[in-house]
Motif scaffolding. Structure first.
Motif, PDB file in Angstrom:
ATOM      1  N   GLN A  33       0.826  -1.222   0.000  1.00 50.75           N
ATOM      2  CA  GLN A  33       0.000   0.000   0.000  1.00 50.75           C
ATOM      3  C   GLN A  33       0.851   1.259   0.000  1.00 50.75           C
ATOM      4  O   GLN A  33       0.539   2.245  -0.681  1.00 50.75           O
ATOM      5  N   HIS A  34       1.958   1.229   0.739  1.00 47.90           N
ATOM      6  CA  HIS A  34       2.790   2.419   0.892  1.00 47.90           C
ATOM      7  C   HIS A  34       4.049   2.394   0.023  1.00 47.90           C
ATOM      8  O   HIS A  34       4.861   3.327   0.105  1.00 47.90           O
ATOM      9  N   GLY A  35       4.201   1.364  -0.777  1.00 48.63           N
ATOM     10  CA  GLY A  35       5.364   1.304  -1.660  1.00 48.63           C
ATOM     11  C   GLY A  35       6.676   1.162  -0.915  1.00 48.63           C
ATOM     12  O   GLY A  35       7.698   1.732  -1.317  1.00 48.63           O
ATOM     13  N   LEU A  36       6.673   0.373   0.157  1.00 48.48           N
ATOM     14  CA  LEU A  36       7.869   0.168   0.971  1.00 48.48           C
ATOM     15  C   LEU A  36       8.365  -1.270   0.819  1.00 48.48           C
ATOM     16  O   LEU A  36       7.573  -2.186   0.598  1.00 48.48           O
ATOM     17  N   PRO A  37       9.665  -1.504   0.954  1.00 46.31           N
ATOM     18  CA  PRO A  37      10.211  -2.853   0.763  1.00 46.31           C
ATOM     19  C   PRO A  37       9.975  -3.757   1.971  1.00 46.31           C
ATOM     20  O   PRO A  37      10.023  -3.303   3.118  1.00 46.31           O
ATOM     21  N   MET A  38       9.740  -5.045   1.724  1.00 48.40           N
ATOM     22  CA  MET A  38       9.575  -6.005   2.806  1.00 48.40           C
ATOM     23  C   MET A  38      10.865  -6.188   3.606  1.00 48.40           C
ATOM     24  O   MET A  38      10.843  -6.731   4.715  1.00 48.40           O
ATOM     25  N   SER A  39      11.985  -5.744   3.056  1.00 49.94           N
ATOM     26  CA  SER A  39      13.261  -5.851   3.778  1.00 49.94           C
ATOM     27  C   SER A  39      13.252  -5.029   5.067  1.00 49.94           C
ATOM     28  O   SER A  39      14.088  -5.244   5.953  1.00 49.94           O
TER      29      SER A  39
END
Length: 372
Positions: free
Chosen positions: A78-84
């Protein structure tokens, strides 16, 4: 005349040097490293929106602790953030990212566990309101924060309303309405049933949230009243709760009224999941006038000598800081002190005494509970 000109030139040089040094210090100031604990509170979107801002000079979100991978993947997408950024435990996130502070967006009942893990590591903590689910948990958190010398803050949306700070300035600092005699606070909405399932699951459970609307929205009024009344504790707390929609909220109350009695002041807090519209407003009455806050900016005021009520608007600058994460950064850097403000541990320990007494009063049918 020549001497005066030389002195003036020297003054300008020193002034330019000072400005240059200050500007340089600001530009080299590193962002405060922040970890996020939990993604099951809908308010977490607040900080995830900040996490998307690359080059944010104030904070840098360095890690997120969330054991539910499905929830984590949804929010990261949703927020365009990496799962890392995501770690399965708080301990692993702290050890691998070394944040200066964390913000807790998990169940209220788990705030204590966050402090237990963070405090010994010297990591400051800001939790979403309220501080805890019981006064016993709050006291354990307070003891840990003091033992390990960390800041323990509580975030409320209404803390960043310019209208509330303007009302405080008029009523408390300037005494424009005379001694405060009555405060009425309304907070709530039409209910959380349609919100994210993981949020609703713990919000409507008395174990993980402490109560229903009584805690969820009653805490706002307790917080504001304690601040406006300069940290004074009420003599007694009475509370009455309703379960208007037992089929929707079978375990908890969905409507609550809390009455705080002081020697010369009464506070009425109305918290509900049954308002027709969302609201966070307040009425402050003094001996000679009143000030109402209608939302974050709009206000109604009538002072002694006024022939009619006046409408006005507060500016964002009426609040000393307009964002909880900017405030957190200032506290961590030692640029501001959190002693008796809305987010402070001192004020929120009194809030927890009020909420704890309100729950006991409601369980007894509204019997007044005396605070020590």
């Amino acid at each position: 005349m020549k001497t005066v000109r030389i002195r003036y030139c020297l003054f300008l040089c020193l002034l330019a040097q000072t400005v240059s040094m200050n500007t340089s210090a600001q530009s080299t100031k590193k962002p405060v490293r922040v970890g996020v604990v939990g993604l099951v509170h809908s308010h977490v979107n607040w900080i995830l929106n900040r996490a998307k801002q690359t080059g944010d000079p104030t904070i840098e979100v360095v890690g997120i602790a969330e054991p539910n991978r499905e929830v984590a993947e949804r929010y990261m997408k949703q927020h365009g953030l990496p799962m890392s950024l995501v770690y399965p435990t708080v301990e692993e996130m702290l050890d691998k990212t070394r944040p200066d502070a964390v913000t807790a967006f998990n169940e209220i009942s788990n705030h204590l566990n966050v402090v237990k893990v963070c405090a010994p590591r010297g990591v400051h903590v800001m939790v979403e309101k309220p501080l805890a689910v019981s006064i016993d948990q709050a006291r354990q958190m307070e003891a840990l924060a003091k033992k390990h010398n960390i800041h323990l803050l509580t975030n409320y949306e209404t803390t960043w309303y310019g209208s509330n700070h303007k009302a405080h300035r008029m009523a408390v600092q300037e005494g424009a309405i005379g001694p405060i005699r009555r405060i009425v606070v309304h907070d709530g909405h039409d209910g959380p049933a349609q919100m994210n399932k993981e949020f609703v699951a713990w919000l409507t459970d008395p174990v993980t949230n402490g109560a229903g609307a009584l805690f969820d929205f009653g805490c706002y009024g307790a917080n504001l009243a304690t601040w406006l009344l300069k940290g004074e504790k009420p003599r007694t707390v009475s509370a009455f709760t309703l379960q208007i929609k037992p089929d929707v909220y079978p375990k908890v109350d969905d409507d609550a009224t809390i009455i705080l009695e002081y020697p010369k002041t009464q506070v009425v807090i109305q918290a509900s999941w049954n308002w027709p519209f969302s609201r966070k407003d307040m009425e402050v009455y003094g001996e000679t006038g009143y000030v109402f806050t209608l939302d974050g900016t709009r206000m109604r005021i009538r002072l002694k000598g006024d022939k009619a009520e006046q409408t006005t608007e507060a500016a964002k600058t009426d609040a000393p800081v307009t964002d909880p994460f900017d405030y957190l950064a200032q506290v961590v850097r030692g640029e501001t002190k959190s002693v008796d403000d809305l987010s402070s541990l001192k004020v929120n320990m009194i809030v927890m005494e009020i909420l704890d007494a309100a729950r006991r009063s409601a369980q007894s049918g509204g019997k007044p509970i005396a605070l020590k």
